[in-house]
Design a protein around this motif. Structure first.
Motif: not given
Length: 504
Positions: A101-111, A113-127
């Motif tokens: 939530q602190e970030l200014t950039e709001t999308q990655i790989y065309g998805v 962030l923090l808009v829908d459940e697709r964001s969870d899939v992206i964040l789980l990759k980094f985790l």
């Protein structure tokens, strides 16, 4: 190539005629696969037990790797559904979301962030790339977002970088779990002109790097990032004739590319299969494997040249595997228009010194089309049609012929069914090695059929009239009418590379 002239053979009259073949009529078309041992006189004297399925153009013995690394266990992708996560994993995901939530950039790989459940899939990759350590995962994400902005990813996706490397890296088909398959064919750099054009200086290497990142980014944006979707890629690296460690320019560019992919595209590989592995790569892998995690090593699969097709078929259906790797998938310009990657093929492992017969029972009038290959050939192949009516001629569609590894890899053919019966496709494996047989077929109505001329065993010749004894005039007329009705598909003429056919 299926260029034999189909002829009609009058049935031989045995001393004790066998019972009439049974033709069950439960379905329009049904298939039976039969295996019978060959006569001992046809079996080679030297027996090699448990030989692998042969691959096209096998590598000379001196070039084969001495030892292929053993599998480190099969990697199984984790669920991306939040409800399937453990409590500690859920806690880490929630903490990472708070940091994002602190970030200014709001999308990655065309998805976004923090808009829908697709964001969870992206964040789980980094985790997962950082063993669910939140601070390290967040740092990795921030660095990735910064790199993407500096590298100009969004504009790079739209940039035209040419098609020089389209044969080096390309996507073709899907694996059995639905992952898109990406092929990396390093042997293309045997072309000195292409090698120099790609790695000749730093500017050219930078362009190669941009091209490789662009290809991956475009591929990723086609993935499904919903929690139950396919969001990883099946990678295949063909190392046959790849530049060795002595090629400094290639080594530098490859190292740069791998580092960028590792740092900025975490957990996007479902499986990494290496085929045609040279000895120097095995030595390199042996040196670095102790520093790899078990998770990373579990994604790796190594296949010797002789086991390439066998290995790929474990993960990818034959109709999805490119023809050069033992499958049936070909470029559009070369393919049989009757079949696509969506038409499933059947696999049979033919044991040494056995005959395999595919019996296709036809209970409706139609034109039947098929294609068949045996990986590496070195077997005899024949095709014939046996009408159901007693006393009818057996039609020899393809005379028995010993197929060599240099023959067309795939045989394609068709036959017009005007009299119900069965199509017999027979393969005699007189070698001491197992062979992999692939085939598929379909029926069509009595419309004209066209095939690409050449390329993979297509093409038809006018069928020579059957050789029969001299008959009275009326009998000859009747015989000609019969031949006319059962002659199948014959070509009229060729035009612009297409062989046009008609039913006569």
């Amino acid at each position: 190539m299926a260029d034999e002239n189909p002829t009609k053979s009058p049935p031989e009259t045995p001393v004790n005629p066998p019972e009439k073949p049974h033709f069950p009529a439960t379905e329009p078309i049904s298939v039976t696969e039969k295996e019978t041992p060959l006569d001992s006189s046809q079996i080679p004297q030297e027996e090699a037990q448990k030989e692998p399925i042969q691959q096209e153009n096998p590598t000379p013995e001196a070039e084969k790797p001495q030892k292929v690394p053993e599998s480190q266990g099969s990697f199984k992708e984790e669920s991306n559904r939040v409800t399937d996560l453990s409590d500690p994993e859920k806690k880490s995901l929630d903490e990472l979301k708070t940091h994002v939530q602190e970030l200014t950039e709001t999308q990655i790989y065309g998805v976004p962030l923090l808009v829908d459940e697709r964001s969870d899939v992206i964040l789980l990759k980094f985790l997962r790339a950082r063993d669910f350590k939140v601070k390290e995962a967040f740092l990795m994400l921030k660095n990735t977002l910064k790199w993407r902005e500096e590298f100009g990813i969004e504009s790079l996706v739209e940039e035209n970088l040419g098609d020089d490397l389209d044969k080096v890296v390309f996507s073709d088909g899907f694996d059995k779990d639905g992952h898109p398959v990406c092929y990396n064919v390093y042997g293309e750099f045997q072309n000195k002109e292409l090698y120099k054009k790609t790695f000749g200086d730093q500017e050219k290497r930078n362009k190669f790097l941009k091209w490789r990142i662009q290809f991956l980014e475009k591929s990723i944006r086609k993935l499904d990032f919903s929690p139950g979707g396919v969001n990883t890629i099946f990678q295949i690296s063909d190392l046959k004739n790849s530049p060795g460690p002595g090629k400094t320019e290639h080594r530098i560019a490859t190292k740069q590319a791998l580092q960028l992919l590792q740092d900025n595209y975490p957990e996007f590989v479902a499986k990494q299969v290496f085929i045609n592995v040279p000895w120097w790569y095995l030595a390199f892998y042996t040196m670095i494997s102790p520093f790899m995690t078990q998770r990373t090593k579990s994604k790796f699969v190594f296949a010797s040249p002789a086991r390439t097709a066998e290995t790929l078929f474990k993960y990818i259906a034959p109709e999805q595997v490119p023809i050069q790797y033992g499958g049936l998938s070909v470029d559009f310009c070369d393919c049989n228009p009757a079949f696509t990657n969506n038409d499933p093929a059947s696999e049979i492992t033919i044991k040494p010194a056995t005959k395999q017969t595919v019996e296709i029972l036809v209970n409706e009038k139609c034109t039947i089309i098929w294609e068949l290959r045996v990986v590496g050939w070195e077997v005899s192949y024949s095709a014939e049609y046996v009408p159901r009516t007693e006393g009818s001629y057996t039609v020899i569609i393809h005379k028995a012929k010993k197929m060599s590894p240099t023959d067309e890899p795939v045989i394609s053919n068709s036959f017009k069914i005007t009299e119900l019966g069965k199509l017999l496709l027979t393969v005699d494996n007189s070698t001491s090695k197992k062979k992999k047989l692939l085939y598929r077929f379909k029926s069509v109505n009595f419309l004209a059929v066209s095939y690409p001329f050449g390329g993979r065993g297509h093409g038809f010749r006018a069928r020579a009239p059957a050789k029969i004894p001299a008959l009275p005039f009326k009998a000859r007329i009747l015989n000609n009418i019969y031949a006319f009705l059962t002659s199948g598909v014959q070509p009229l003429f060729r035009k612009e590379g297409i062989m046009l056919a008609t039913i006569i």
